[in-house]
Motif scaffolding. Structure first.
Motif, short mmCIF file in Angstrom:
data_model
loop_
_atom_site.label_atom_id
_atom_site.label_comp_id
_atom_site.label_asym_id
_atom_site.label_seq_id
_atom_site.Cartn_x
_atom_site.Cartn_y
_atom_site.Cartn_z
N MET A 105 0.83 -1.21 0.00
CA MET A 105 0.00 0.00 0.00
C MET A 105 0.87 1.27 0.00
SD MET A 105 -3.19 -0.66 -0.25
CE MET A 105 -2.72 -1.93 -1.38
N PHE A 109 0.50 3.85 -2.98
CA PHE A 109 0.04 5.21 -2.70
C PHE A 109 1.06 6.24 -3.17
CE2 PHE A 109 -3.54 3.47 -0.90
CZ PHE A 109 -4.34 4.38 -0.24
N GLY A 113 -0.21 7.60 -6.67
CA GLY A 113 -0.59 8.97 -6.31
C GLY A 113 0.22 10.01 -7.08
N THR A 131 -7.45 12.95 -6.79
CA THR A 131 -7.33 11.59 -6.24
C THR A 131 -5.88 11.29 -5.87
OG1 THR A 131 -9.21 10.87 -7.57
CG2 THR A 131 -7.76 9.15 -6.71
N GLY A 132 -4.95 11.63 -6.76
CA GLY A 132 -3.53 11.40 -6.48
C GLY A 132 -3.06 12.18 -5.26
N LYS A 134 -4.86 13.21 -2.75
CA LYS A 134 -5.44 12.61 -1.54
C LYS A 134 -4.72 11.32 -1.15
CE LYS A 134 -10.00 14.70 -1.85
NZ LYS A 134 -11.45 14.49 -1.98
N MET A 135 -4.30 10.54 -2.13
CA MET A 135 -3.52 9.33 -1.83
C MET A 135 -2.20 9.70 -1.15
SD MET A 135 -4.11 7.08 -5.29
CE MET A 135 -3.21 5.63 -4.73
N VAL A 138 -2.82 10.81 2.48
CA VAL A 138 -3.02 9.66 3.38
C VAL A 138 -1.67 9.04 3.72
CG1 VAL A 138 -3.96 7.31 3.51
CG2 VAL A 138 -5.39 9.19 2.67
N PHE A 139 -0.83 8.83 2.70
CA PHE A 139 0.49 8.27 2.95
C PHE A 139 1.28 9.16 3.91
CE2 PHE A 139 5.01 8.31 2.01
CZ PHE A 139 5.34 6.98 2.27
#
Length: 185
Positions: A105, A109, A113, A131-132, A134-135, A138-139
């Motif tokens: 993951m 990500f 991302g 989207t990228g 946001k990924m 999160v990472f």
């Protein structure tokens, strides 16, 4: 950028306002003709301003896309250098549950991302960049919490200061992604 655009406007104004010989020439005693400069009309000033704004918009787009590339460059490099095995090793080091899954993951990500952030403007699809981003956020949140915040609480001296600085850098990068998401909407 502002200084460069301002300089460009000054040069453009100077170039367009230079006098050109026309029927209104006078002669000096030395036999040289002297052209009388005519004042700029309102339409020529408006046209000049419009060209100046278009130039700055084009320059701004180049700078923004360069910034986008620089922002994700470290994630691209991390994904290519660490690969899945490197991310899995980091997950094992921090005692994550299911380190193999977390390693995959982490790799996905960062790699996916980053690619999505870069593809957004190319595909003219803002949701791709969002989207990228946001990924990557999160990472970064997970990496910052486990890699810097928790160790900062148990460290002292220079190690604590280093973790604090790294944590603040990551928070700044998260802020840049949030600004990018807002500008894409």
């Amino acid at each position: 950028v502002v200084a460069l655009c301002g300089l460009g406007a000054f040069v453009a104004l100077a170039c367009t306002s230079s006098a050109t010989p026309d029927m209104r020439t006078t002669w000096t005693g030395t036999g040289q003709s002297v052209s009388l400069a005519s004042p700029l009309s309102l339409s020529s000033i408006s046209n000049l301003w419009s060209r100046y704004v278009d130039f700055c918009k084009g320059l701004s787009k180049i700078i923004v896309e360069t910034g986008r590339f620089v922002l994700v460059l470290m994630f691209v490099l991390a994904a290519t250098q660490l690969r899945i095995s490197g991310f899995t090793g980091i997950a094992k080091h921090f005692s994550f549950p299911a380190p193999a899954f977390m390693g995959v993951m982490g790799f996905l990500f960062t790699a996916v991302g980053s690619v999505l952030v870069l593809l957004g403007p190319i595909l003219a699809c803002p949701i791709t960049s969002i989207t990228g981003a946001k990924m990557l956020i999160v990472f970064l949140v997970i990496a910052t919490y486990h890699g810097h915040y928790k160790p900062m609480l148990t460290s002292e001296g220079d190690k604590q200061r280093t973790h604090q600085q790294s944590m603040m850098k990551n928070i700044s990068i998260i802020g840049a992604f949030v600004m990018m998401i807002r500008s894409e909407e």
